[in-house]
Design a protein around this motif. Structure first.
Motif, PDB file in Angstrom:
ATOM      1  N   UNK A   1     -29.718  20.701  55.284  1.00 49.37           N
ATOM      2  CA  UNK A   1     -28.985  21.644  54.453  1.00 49.37           C
ATOM      3  C   UNK A   1     -27.810  22.263  55.209  1.00 49.37           C
ATOM      4  N   UNK A   2     -27.875  22.206  56.524  1.00 45.04           N
ATOM      5  CA  UNK A   2     -26.802  22.811  57.320  1.00 45.04           C
ATOM      6  C   UNK A   2     -25.788  21.783  57.805  1.00 45.04           C
ATOM      7  N   UNK A   3     -25.979  20.519  57.428  1.00 40.48           N
ATOM      8  CA  UNK A   3     -25.040  19.492  57.888  1.00 40.48           C
ATOM      9  C   UNK A   3     -23.658  19.710  57.271  1.00 40.48           C
ATOM     10  N   UNK A   4     -22.643  19.476  58.084  1.00 45.15           N
ATOM     11  CA  UNK A   4     -21.273  19.522  57.590  1.00 45.15           C
ATOM     12  C   UNK A   4     -21.010  18.269  56.754  1.00 45.15           C
TER      13      UNK A   4
ATOM     14  N   UNK B   1     -18.636  16.467  56.750  1.00 49.45           N
ATOM     15  CA  UNK B   1     -18.002  15.433  57.573  1.00 49.45           C
ATOM     16  C   UNK B   1     -19.020  14.635  58.382  1.00 49.45           C
ATOM     17  N   UNK B   2     -20.242  15.130  58.439  1.00 49.95           N
ATOM     18  CA  UNK B   2     -21.285  14.430  59.197  1.00 49.95           C
ATOM     19  C   UNK B   2     -22.199  13.610  58.294  1.00 49.95           C
ATOM     20  N   UNK B   3     -21.984  13.706  56.989  1.00 48.54           N
ATOM     21  CA  UNK B   3     -22.855  12.971  56.063  1.00 48.54           C
ATOM     22  C   UNK B   3     -22.166  11.666  55.674  1.00 48.54           C
ATOM     23  N   UNK B   4     -22.719  10.556  56.169  1.00 45.46           N
ATOM     24  CA  UNK B   4     -22.115   9.243  55.912  1.00 45.46           C
ATOM     25  C   UNK B   4     -22.531   8.764  54.517  1.00 45.46           C
ATOM     26  N   UNK B   5     -21.555   8.410  53.714  1.00 45.40           N
ATOM     27  CA  UNK B   5     -21.816   7.879  52.374  1.00 45.40           C
ATOM     28  C   UNK B   5     -21.628   6.364  52.382  1.00 45.40           C
ATOM     29  N   UNK B   6     -20.529   5.913  52.994  1.00 43.97           N
ATOM     30  CA  UNK B   6     -20.251   4.479  53.096  1.00 43.97           C
ATOM     31  C   UNK B   6     -20.423   4.095  54.550  1.00 43.97           C
TER      32      UNK B   6
ATOM     33  N   UNK C   1     -19.126  12.307  53.126  1.00 42.27           N
ATOM     34  CA  UNK C   1     -19.121  13.128  51.916  1.00 42.27           C
ATOM     35  C   UNK C   1     -17.811  13.912  51.810  1.00 42.27           C
ATOM     36  N   UNK C   2     -17.314  14.365  52.958  1.00 38.36           N
ATOM     37  CA  UNK C   2     -16.047  15.113  52.956  1.00 38.36           C
ATOM     38  C   UNK C   2     -14.919  14.239  52.409  1.00 38.36           C
ATOM     39  N   UNK C   3     -14.939  12.938  52.757  1.00 34.59           N
ATOM     40  CA  UNK C   3     -13.901  12.020  52.259  1.00 34.59           C
ATOM     41  C   UNK C   3     -13.984  11.892  50.734  1.00 34.59           C
ATOM     42  N   UNK C   4     -15.202  11.798  50.216  1.00 35.29           N
ATOM     43  CA  UNK C   4     -15.356  11.653  48.760  1.00 35.29           C
ATOM     44  C   UNK C   4     -14.851  12.913  48.061  1.00 35.29           C
ATOM     45  N   UNK C   5     -15.229  14.083  48.603  1.00 36.19           N
ATOM     46  CA  UNK C   5     -14.792  15.333  47.969  1.00 36.19           C
ATOM     47  C   UNK C   5     -13.277  15.503  48.056  1.00 36.19           C
ATOM     48  N   UNK C   6     -12.704  15.064  49.178  1.00 33.92           N
ATOM     49  CA  UNK C   6     -11.242  15.112  49.333  1.00 33.92           C
ATOM     50  C   UNK C   6     -10.581  14.237  48.263  1.00 33.92           C
ATOM     51  N   UNK C   7     -11.161  13.046  48.057  1.00 35.22           N
ATOM     52  CA  UNK C   7     -10.608  12.123  47.056  1.00 35.22           C
ATOM     53  C   UNK C   7     -10.650  12.747  45.662  1.00 35.22           C
TER      54      UNK C   7
END
Lengths: 104, 380
Positions: free
Chosen positions: A7-10, A12-17, A24-30
């Motif tokens: 729950x505390x992960x950034x 940017x540290x959660x890999x989706x692909x 996850x940060x990349x997806x939200x940025x998109x």
């Protein structure tokens, strides 16, 4: 044991692909900065689903994130266009293909 | 939906987006881009991304050279990492006719200020050590040619255009263009009408259908062009490599994937953008002859897009028919991505200031009335 509190992960540290190291940060940025609304667009602009697995792993996760972030029902989110081949195949297999005869 | 627009650009591919940006940058307000799908969803997002200056007609060379000057500062200008990379283009000649043609091309290219040379097969091998140069009689090499990521470049232009106030209507399809005499009144879409007196046709492979809405025939036909890409491998190829003799090209993306495409002279005109199996067989067997080291590399994906081809492989720019404000930026014949940045500046100058440049006169649709066309032969 210490471990990580997910729950505390950034984002940017959660890999989706995992093939293209997309987070996850990349997806939200998109979605929020670039205004993209589909798995197909995110694939093209962020390379999600362009690696070895061709989106077999991340495709549905991205659809879920779009659904959550934009409040669109998951069922209404189309997958990216599937592209051949279904799995990675060596170039020489194609170059030497003789109609299926004498294949190893 | 009811909107008033100073101009409506049809198509959010590279030409629509570069032009929207240039127009907005030069002070035009209320620009609307209408796009059937999404940004770079058509030919642009399916192209090989090559940026080549080695053409055989003065206009293609000039637009490409001047676009390279823009690409060189594009990331800074648009604040976007577009993966622009000047790894050169290496074009291989396998016959005496090709060598003669290449010598002619290089003379013309040099006269227009391009640094390009005829080199030997041995020199080509120095540039790409793993290249099999058997049968190569000579090659041309231009170090400032290169490539960029078409999605990123288009997205970069579109983002900046939005910041400058351009409105993008995605998932919006043009149904008709309403006119009165020789004036445009509005554009009808599936989402409503847009009042405007200026329409820019930047619809790539569908350009002739848009022109047809005003009963104008333009000599632009769509043809499928196929590409495939491999898994990433270590850096082994810097330039884009072309063989007109084999009708192929290939390059290595910055992430390591090898991208390869083939021009098929027997491909019929159509809107087909499905990948085919014969293409994969043909292109892999040709590329493996030139780069045998790739035999164990896996293909991950294939796709196709539309070339919008004119009789001389040069674009049609400017107004057509009786409509002064129905402006074409169409028919790039497979090289729209690399010419777009500079072409957009010429068109913007025309639309805003009414200046028809020498280049625009040369590429006006009127040239097809002449018996003698200057055809670019450097096409794959």
């Amino acid at each position: 044991m210490g471990g990580i509190n997910i729950m505390e992960l950034d984002d940017r540290d959660i890999i989706i692909c995992r093939c293209e190291d997309g987070t996850l940060a990349d997806v939200k940025d998109a979605i929020h900065r670039l205004g993209l609304r589909s798995v197909e667009e995110i694939k093209r602009v962020k390379r999600f689903g362009m690696g070895h697995c061709q989106g077999k792993t991340c495709g549905k996760i991205i659809a879920q994130i779009i659904s959550q972030e934009l409040g669109i029902p998951y069922e209404d989110i189309k997958p990216a266009t599937p592209r051949q081949p279904a799995k990675n195949i060596r170039l020489d297999k194609f170059a030497n293909y003789n109609g299926g005869k004498n294949e190893d | 939906m009811k909107i008033n627009a100073s101009c409506v650009i049809i198509g959010a591919g590279i030409n629509g987006c570069t032009l929207a940006y240039e127009l907005a940058l030069n002070g035009m307000k209320d620009i609307v881009v209408v796009e059937k799908n999404f940004i770079a969803s058509g030919a642009t997002g399916r192209c090989g991304g090559g940026i080549r200056q080695q053409w055989s007609t003065p206009m293609n060379i000039k637009f490409a050279v001047e676009s390279v000057h823009i690409f060189e500062k594009l990331d800074e200008m648009l604040n976007y990492k577009t993966e622009y990379f000047q790894g050169g283009y290496l074009i291989l000649a396998y016959t005496d006719e090709e060598v003669n043609q290449f010598e002619k091309n290089v003379r013309l290219q040099k006269s227009l200020g391009l640094e390009v040379d005829i080199i030997s097969a041995e020199q080509a091998k120095k540039i790409v050590p793993r290249l099999n140069v058997d049968g190569v009689k000579a090659a041309t090499y231009c170090a400032t040619d290169g490539h960029a990521n078409p999605f990123y470049v288009t997205q970069a232009y579109a983002q900046k255009a939005k910041e400058l106030g351009v409105k993008f209507l995605l998932d919006t399809e043009v149904h008709s263009i309403v006119t009165e005499g020789n004036n445009i009144k509005s554009v009808t879409t599936n989402k409503g009408n847009i009042n405007t007196d200026t329409v820019i046709n930047a619809s790539g492979g569908y350009a002739h259908l848009i022109a047809k809405m005003l009963n104008i025939d333009i000599p632009v036909k769509p043809y499928r062009h196929e590409i495939l890409v491999t898994e990433p491998v270590n850096r082994i190829i810097d330039p884009m490599i072309i063989s007109f003799y084999h009708s192929i090209y290939f390059r290595q993306e910055l992430n390591g994937g090898i991208l390869m495409g083939q021009g098929d002279p027997n491909e019929p005109s159509s809107f087909n953008v499905e990948g085919s199996f014969p293409f994969v067989q043909e292109v892999t067997s040709k590329v493996l002859k030139l780069m045998p080291c790739l035999k164990n590399v896996a293909m991950v994906r294939q796709w196709a897009g539309l070339y919008s081809v004119t009789p001389d492989a040069q674009p049609i720019l400017g107004p057509v028919g009786d409509f002064e404000k129905f402006i074409q930026v169409v028919g790039f014949s497979g090289h729209g991505f690399m010419l777009a940045p500079r072409v957009a500046q010429h068109l913007s100058n025309y639309i805003i200031n009414g200046n028809t440049s020498y280049e625009m006169k040369e590429l006006s649709i009127k040239r097809f009335e002449n018996a003698q066309l200057n055809v670019d032969v450097n096409v794959v």
